[in-house]
Scaffold this active site. Structure first.
Site, PDB file in Angstrom:
ATOM      1  N   ASP A  49       9.129  -5.737  -7.437  1.00 42.35           N
ATOM      2  CA  ASP A  49       8.151  -5.355  -6.405  1.00 42.35           C
ATOM      3  C   ASP A  49       6.868  -6.163  -6.565  1.00 42.35           C
ATOM      4  OD1 ASP A  49       7.274  -3.065  -4.384  1.00 42.35           O
ATOM      5  OD2 ASP A  49       5.612  -3.391  -5.774  1.00 42.35           O
ATOM      6  N   HIS A 112       1.500  -2.774   3.718  1.00 39.92           N
ATOM      7  CA  HIS A 112       1.022  -2.262   2.427  1.00 39.92           C
ATOM      8  C   HIS A 112       0.271  -0.926   2.546  1.00 39.92           C
ATOM      9  CE1 HIS A 112      -0.220  -3.879  -1.785  1.00 39.92           C
ATOM     10  NE2 HIS A 112      -0.148  -2.565  -1.803  1.00 39.92           N
TER      11      HIS A 112
HETATM   12  N1  LIG Z   1       2.210   0.266  -2.403  1.00 35.25           N
HETATM   13  C1  LIG Z   1       1.084   0.468  -3.058  1.00 35.25           C
HETATM   14  O1  LIG Z   1       0.010   0.697  -2.470  1.00 35.25           O
HETATM   15  C2  LIG Z   1       1.103   0.434  -4.563  1.00 35.25           C
HETATM   16  C3  LIG Z   1       0.008   0.966  -5.275  1.00 35.25           C
HETATM   17  C4  LIG Z   1       0.075   0.938  -6.670  1.00 35.25           C
HETATM   18  C5  LIG Z   1       1.188   0.393  -7.324  1.00 35.25           C
HETATM   19  N2  LIG Z   1       2.223  -0.134  -6.593  1.00 35.25           N
HETATM   20  C6  LIG Z   1       3.429  -0.737  -7.248  1.00 35.25           C
HETATM   21  O2  LIG Z   1       3.961   0.202  -8.164  1.00 35.25           O
HETATM   22  C7  LIG Z   1       4.037  -0.385  -9.468  1.00 35.25           C
HETATM   23  C8  LIG Z   1       3.906   0.670 -10.543  1.00 35.25           C
HETATM   24  O3  LIG Z   1       2.717   1.412 -10.416  1.00 35.25           O
HETATM   25  P1  LIG Z   1       1.467   1.238 -11.401  1.00 35.25           P
HETATM   26  O4  LIG Z   1       1.456  -0.135 -11.951  1.00 35.25           O
HETATM   27  O5  LIG Z   1       0.285   1.706 -10.648  1.00 35.25           O
HETATM   28  O6  LIG Z   1       1.683   2.340 -12.541  1.00 35.25           O
HETATM   29  P2  LIG Z   1       2.867   2.838 -13.504  1.00 35.25           P
HETATM   30  O7  LIG Z   1       4.049   1.974 -13.402  1.00 35.25           O
HETATM   31  O8  LIG Z   1       3.022   4.305 -13.280  1.00 35.25           O
HETATM   32  O9  LIG Z   1       2.183   2.689 -14.928  1.00 35.25           O
HETATM   33  C9  LIG Z   1       1.909   1.456 -15.511  1.00 35.25           C
HETATM   34  C10 LIG Z   1       1.195   1.720 -16.836  1.00 35.25           C
HETATM   35  O10 LIG Z   1       2.048   2.501 -17.689  1.00 35.25           O
HETATM   36  C11 LIG Z   1       2.249   1.852 -18.942  1.00 35.25           C
HETATM   37  N3  LIG Z   1       3.660   2.047 -19.291  1.00 35.25           N
HETATM   38  C12 LIG Z   1       4.742   1.481 -18.687  1.00 35.25           C
HETATM   39  N4  LIG Z   1       5.874   1.921 -19.262  1.00 35.25           N
HETATM   40  C13 LIG Z   1       5.518   2.791 -20.232  1.00 35.25           C
HETATM   41  C14 LIG Z   1       6.244   3.573 -21.168  1.00 35.25           C
HETATM   42  N5  LIG Z   1       7.579   3.544 -21.223  1.00 35.25           N
HETATM   43  N6  LIG Z   1       5.547   4.364 -22.036  1.00 35.25           N
HETATM   44  C15 LIG Z   1       4.196   4.404 -21.978  1.00 35.25           C
HETATM   45  N7  LIG Z   1       3.451   3.671 -21.136  1.00 35.25           N
HETATM   46  C16 LIG Z   1       4.107   2.874 -20.251  1.00 35.25           C
HETATM   47  C17 LIG Z   1       1.893   0.399 -18.713  1.00 35.25           C
HETATM   48  O11 LIG Z   1       1.281  -0.154 -19.854  1.00 35.25           O
HETATM   49  P3  LIG Z   1       1.939  -1.392 -20.662  1.00 35.25           P
HETATM   50  O12 LIG Z   1       1.881  -2.593 -19.766  1.00 35.25           O
HETATM   51  O13 LIG Z   1       1.063  -1.480 -21.873  1.00 35.25           O
HETATM   52  O14 LIG Z   1       3.359  -0.978 -20.987  1.00 35.25           O
HETATM   53  C18 LIG Z   1       0.851   0.475 -17.595  1.00 35.25           C
HETATM   54  O15 LIG Z   1      -0.443   0.669 -18.128  1.00 35.25           O
HETATM   55  C19 LIG Z   1       2.909  -1.427  -9.428  1.00 35.25           C
HETATM   56  O16 LIG Z   1       2.991  -2.319 -10.495  1.00 35.25           O
HETATM   57  C20 LIG Z   1       3.114  -2.005  -8.051  1.00 35.25           C
HETATM   58  O17 LIG Z   1       4.210  -2.903  -8.056  1.00 35.25           O
HETATM   59  C21 LIG Z   1       2.197  -0.104  -5.220  1.00 35.25           C
END
Ligand SMILES: NC(=O)c1ccc[n+]([C@@H]2O[C@H](COP(=O)([O-])OP(=O)(O)OC[C@H]3O[C@@H](n4cnc5c(N)ncnc54)[C@H](OP(=O)(O)O)[C@@H]3O)[C@@H](O)[C@H]2O)c1
Length: 281
Positions: A49, A112
């Protein structure tokens, strides 16, 4: 998860087959981004993504190529930023995404965020044209409320296959999820481990201990068990494997209910709207 796309668990929506686990790439940049994408694909991820706003489409494309995994085996999603929703702008923006990714088409192209300053029907017509022109195999939306889902599905000439929304145990999204299901759309959960907050959750950790899983794995399992696609992001290789190893255990009805009860009024993490007005009522 070390199986090919054919056997990786998928959710089907209006002809699209979306792998239930994907790699989120927001905030991954440069070499680290390319390396993480490459590693994820080598470990068996088949869904990536990205978005024009993440400023990493070049690196995502690079990781895709260096992984050695066939293009046809990977489901690639990107998103168009709301300032590009005027019809001509949208088409140009979609072509620019493909140039950066060095791909001829993406598997899924999303709006988005809603942009109330541009008529939704015009934007959806442009999105449908981009699909007809072969730039995207499927189209969909992100951050659409239940009311906007009703409006968009009515206005779109092409099926909208998903709504990508913030979704994790701390946020009750049942209303918008019900709207998606009513229209046969997949739900894709972003921030599925609540930006890492789930890792310290006592309830998730206790349930995880009973299954020999981590709190983050229980959190992700809670979503995929409801046929919700998850796109967790991590910059750490060991967590790539951890976040994908969620198909070898099942949560009981009681455990699912206990996790649902973690939702609370202030559970939303991402609260941004293009118009500057709250979009969620
Ligand atoms: N459509 C939209 O408006 C929108 C908005 C926000 C996000 N997104 C998409 O959704 C994806 C995911 O959401 P997000 O990045 O906001 O948050 P998330 O995936 O819920 O959390 C990411 C965080 O969690 C940590 N993490 C990951 N795996 C872990 C585990 N197994 N144990 C403990 N900590 C862990 C990561 O740190 P480390 O790197 O240190 O592991 C990072 O700080 C984004 O990257 C993006 O592609 C879309």
């Amino acid at each position: 998860m070390d199986h090919a796309k054919e056997t990786a668990p998928v959710v089907e929506a209006k002809g699209a087959r979306i792998p239930l686990v994907g790699l989120g790439t927001w905030d991954l940049r440069g070499r680290a981004c390319a390396r993480t994408v490459e590693q994820a694909l080598r470990l068996g991820y088949r869904h990536i993504d990205t978005a024009e706003m993440y400023d990493n489409e070049r690196e995502v494309g690079e990781g895709l190529r260096t992984s050695g995994v066939k293009r046809s085996e990977v489901f690639v999603t990107t998103k168009i930023w709301p300032s590009h929703f005027a019809p001509r702008e949208l088409e140009r923006a979609a072509r620019d995404c493909l140039v950066r990714l060095r791909l001829t088409e993406v598997d899924l192209l999303l709006l988005h965020w809603p942009n109330p300053q541009i008529p939704l029907a015009e934007t959806l017509a442009a999105l449908a044209k981009v699909k007809h022109d072969g730039l995207a195999r499927n189209i969909g939306v992100s951050n659409f409320t239940f009311a906007l889902i009703e409006e968009a599905t009515w206005a779109s000439s092409e099926p909208l296959v998903c709504n990508q929304i913030e979704c994790h145990p701390y946020l009750d999204q049942s209303k918008v999820i019900a709207a998606c299901r009513r229209h046969g759309m997949a739900v894709v959960a972003y921030s599925p481990i609540a930006r890492g907050n789930a890792r310290n959750d006592k309830v998730l950790a206790r349930i995880g201990a009973a299954h020999k899983k981590t709190a983050a794995q229980v959190c992700l399992r809670f979503l995929v068990q409801q046929e919700i696609v998850v796109i967790p992001r991590t910059s750490k290789v060991e967590r790539l494997s951890e976040n994908a190893a969620i198909f070898d255990f099942a949560l009981s009805g009681k455990e699912m209910a206990e996790i649902s009860a973690l939702a609370h009024r202030n559970g939303r993490i991402v609260d941004w709207s293009f118009s500057g007005r709250p979009q969620w009522d």
